[in-house]
Design a protein around this motif. Structure first.
Motif, PDB file in Angstrom:
ATOM      1  N   ASP A 106      41.905  34.272  49.154  1.00 23.90           N
ATOM      2  CA  ASP A 106      40.829  33.531  48.505  1.00 23.90           C
ATOM      3  C   ASP A 106      40.713  32.149  49.121  1.00 23.90           C
ATOM      4  OD1 ASP A 106      40.610  35.681  46.772  1.00 23.90           O
ATOM      5  OD2 ASP A 106      41.594  34.671  45.092  1.00 23.90           O
ATOM      6  N   TYR A 141      39.134  40.821  51.868  1.00 18.93           N
ATOM      7  CA  TYR A 141      40.233  41.778  51.784  1.00 18.93           C
ATOM      8  C   TYR A 141      40.121  42.826  52.877  1.00 18.93           C
ATOM      9  CZ  TYR A 141      37.404  45.275  49.217  1.00 18.93           C
ATOM     10  OH  TYR A 141      36.476  46.197  48.844  1.00 18.93           O
ATOM     11  N   TYR A 184      43.861  42.454  46.118  1.00 13.32           N
ATOM     12  CA  TYR A 184      42.616  42.840  45.470  1.00 13.32           C
ATOM     13  C   TYR A 184      42.447  44.335  45.634  1.00 13.32           C
ATOM     14  CZ  TYR A 184      37.574  42.949  44.462  1.00 13.32           C
ATOM     15  OH  TYR A 184      36.337  43.228  43.939  1.00 13.32           O
ATOM     16  N   ARG A 189      36.407  35.676  48.624  1.00 15.37           N
ATOM     17  CA  ARG A 189      37.557  36.581  48.648  1.00 15.37           C
ATOM     18  C   ARG A 189      37.335  37.579  49.765  1.00 15.37           C
ATOM     19  NH1 ARG A 189      39.959  38.922  43.409  1.00 15.37           N
ATOM     20  NH2 ARG A 189      41.050  36.932  43.614  1.00 15.37           N
TER      21      ARG A 189
END
Length: 155
Positions: A96, A115, A89, A113
């Motif tokens: 995810d 990151y 991402y 999600r």
């Protein structure tokens, strides 16, 4: 900017497009600069939660599995949907995860999600809606807008 959305700059250092009428509903802070901001609108069961951590591990899949999921599993009706999926991402390592649970008597579904930013820092975006409305085109557009417009503002 998607039609019907507006740009929101958070004082914590991120920005995202929000649907018209949405605002901050709640903000919580933890030691070390971590925080959690909940967005939504009155009478709308959907929410976007932005969480920032300064102590994330080096593997985004493991963060969901080892750090986040044990707490979620204590929620009534919690069930993960499928596997935790490694992805990328904004050019960064990400993962995810989707799940259903019960909230205020309703069955809800969440897409998360997370990151990594480096140095133990991470963001997660969690989109929650009523489980029965998950596939509604407006909900799909909203999730796509959040993911497309979310940015960390570097100071």
């Amino acid at each position: 900017m998607p039609a019907g959305f507006r740009h929101y700059d958070a004082p914590e250092g991120f920005s995202v497009a929000l649907p018209g009428g949405w605002r901050r509903l709640d903000t919580s802070r933890a030691p070390g600069g971590a925080y959690r901001v909940v967005f939504g609108a009155s009478g709308d069961p959907r929410t976007l939660v932005v969480t920032y951590s300064s102590r994330a591990g080096a593997d985004p899949v493991a963060v969901w599995r080892d750090d986040v999921e044990p707490g979620l599993a204590r929620r009534h009706g919690y069930r993960r949907i499928g596997a935790i999926r490694a992805t990328t991402y904004q050019g960064r390592e990400a993962a995810d995860m989707e799940w259903v649970a019960r909230a205020d008597g309703a069955r809800v579904r969440t897409f998360g999600r997370g990151y990594l930013l480096g140095g133990g820092r991470s963001f997660s975006l969690r989109w929650t809606t009523l489980a029965g409305d998950w596939a509604d085109p407006g909900n799909e557009r909203a999730l796509a807008a959040f993911l497309a417009t979310f940015r960390e503002r570097r100071g």
